[in-house]
Design an enzyme around this catalytic site. Sequence first.
Site: not given
Ligand code: CAA
Length: 259
Positions: A65, A110, A113, A133
Site C-alpha cells: 500500500a 499490499g 495481498e 506492516e
Molecule cells: N509506498 C510508497 N512509496 C513507496 C513504497 C510504498 N509502499 N515502496 C517504495 N516506495 C517508493 C520509495 O519511497 C521511493 O520513492 P522516492 O524515490 O520518492 O524516495 C521509491 O519507491 C523507490 O524505493 P526505495 O528507494 O526505497 O527502493 P529500495 O530498492 O531501496 O527499497 C524496498 C525497496 C525494500 C521495497 C523499500 O522501498 C520498502 O521497504 N518499501 C516499503 C515496503 C512496505 O513496507 N510495504 C508495506 C506497506 S504497508 C501495507 O501494504 C499495508 C496494507 O496491507 C494495507
Amino acid sequence: MNKTVLLDVKDHIGYITINRPEALNALSSQVLKDLNDVLETVEQSDAIRVVILTGAGEKSFVAGADIKEMDTMTPTEAFEYMTYANDTFSRLEHLRQPTIAAINGYALGGGMELALSTDIRLGHEKILLGFPEVTLGIIPGFAGTQRMSRLIGVSKAKELIFTARNIKGAEALELGIINRLVEAENLLEEAENLAKAIMKNAPLAVEKAKHVISVGVELPLQNAIRLETEAEALLFSTEDKVEGMRAFVEKRKAVFTRK
Ligand code: CAA
C-alpha cells in the site's frame, strides 16, 4: 498522466500491469481505482480467457500500500481506503477468468495481498515476499491476515505477520505461497505457458471450476458439494460438453466455443 494500471490483450490473454515503477508499483488510491476499472473491462471481455498480472519494471511486483498516502490518513480515510482495496481485490479473486500472478520482484504488504487474490502464483528465486506492516504500526489491511491464514495455515501466517520477515522464492514455494519457482528471465513465458495449458480446455468448465472452488472453500462441506453438483449439471447443458465428449469418442481434438 500515464495510466497506473495497463491492460493489453493478446492471444486471449489479458495482461494487467501495475504501472507505477517510480514508487515500486505501490498501491495508491489512483492505482486501486485504475485496477478496478481494468477489472470491469476484463469481466466484460469475451476475448480474455486468462489474466496474467505483473508489475512494471525490473524490481517490483508491488511494494505494498502507498505509505506516503497512508501517512496522513485519518481513521475514516483509512477505513475507506482499505474497504475500496478489499472490494477491488475481491473483484479480482472472483473474476470469472483464471488469474496468474507473475511475481517479478518485491511483493510486500499490499503487494503480497494482491498476489494472494489471484488463482495461481509464479515467482523466481530472487523475489522478496512479506508483510512489513507491523514495522509501520499497522497490520495487513488488504485481507492478508485472512487470505494468508487460509492458504498456508494460521500458525505459519502468524509467524510471517508477527515477525515481518521477508522470504525469498524457495521458501515461498515451500510454504505453498507460490505454485512454481521459475527462472527470472522465463517468468512471463512460464506464465503464458500456464495460460495456454488452461486455454486448451473448455472455457465454461474452467470458469465453473474456479467459481466452485473459490466459493466452496467458504462453505460447509455438504453445501459446497451441492454447489459442485449443480455446477456440473449445468455444464451438461453446454455445447462444449457435447463437443468434449464427442471428440473423445471420435478420437479427435475437441474444438471449444465457450457455449
Ligand atoms: N509506498 C510508497 N512509496 C513507496 C513504497 C510504498 N509502499 N515502496 C517504495 N516506495 C517508493 C520509495 O519511497 C521511493 O520513492 P522516492 O524515490 O520518492 O524516495 C521509491 O519507491 C523507490 O524505493 P526505495 O528507494 O526505497 O527502493 P529500495 O530498492 O531501496 O527499497 C524496498 C525497496 C525494500 C521495497 C523499500 O522501498 C520498502 O521497504 N518499501 C516499503 C515496503 C512496505 O513496507 N510495504 C508495506 C506497506 S504497508 C501495507 O501494504 C499495508 C496494507 O496491507 C494495507
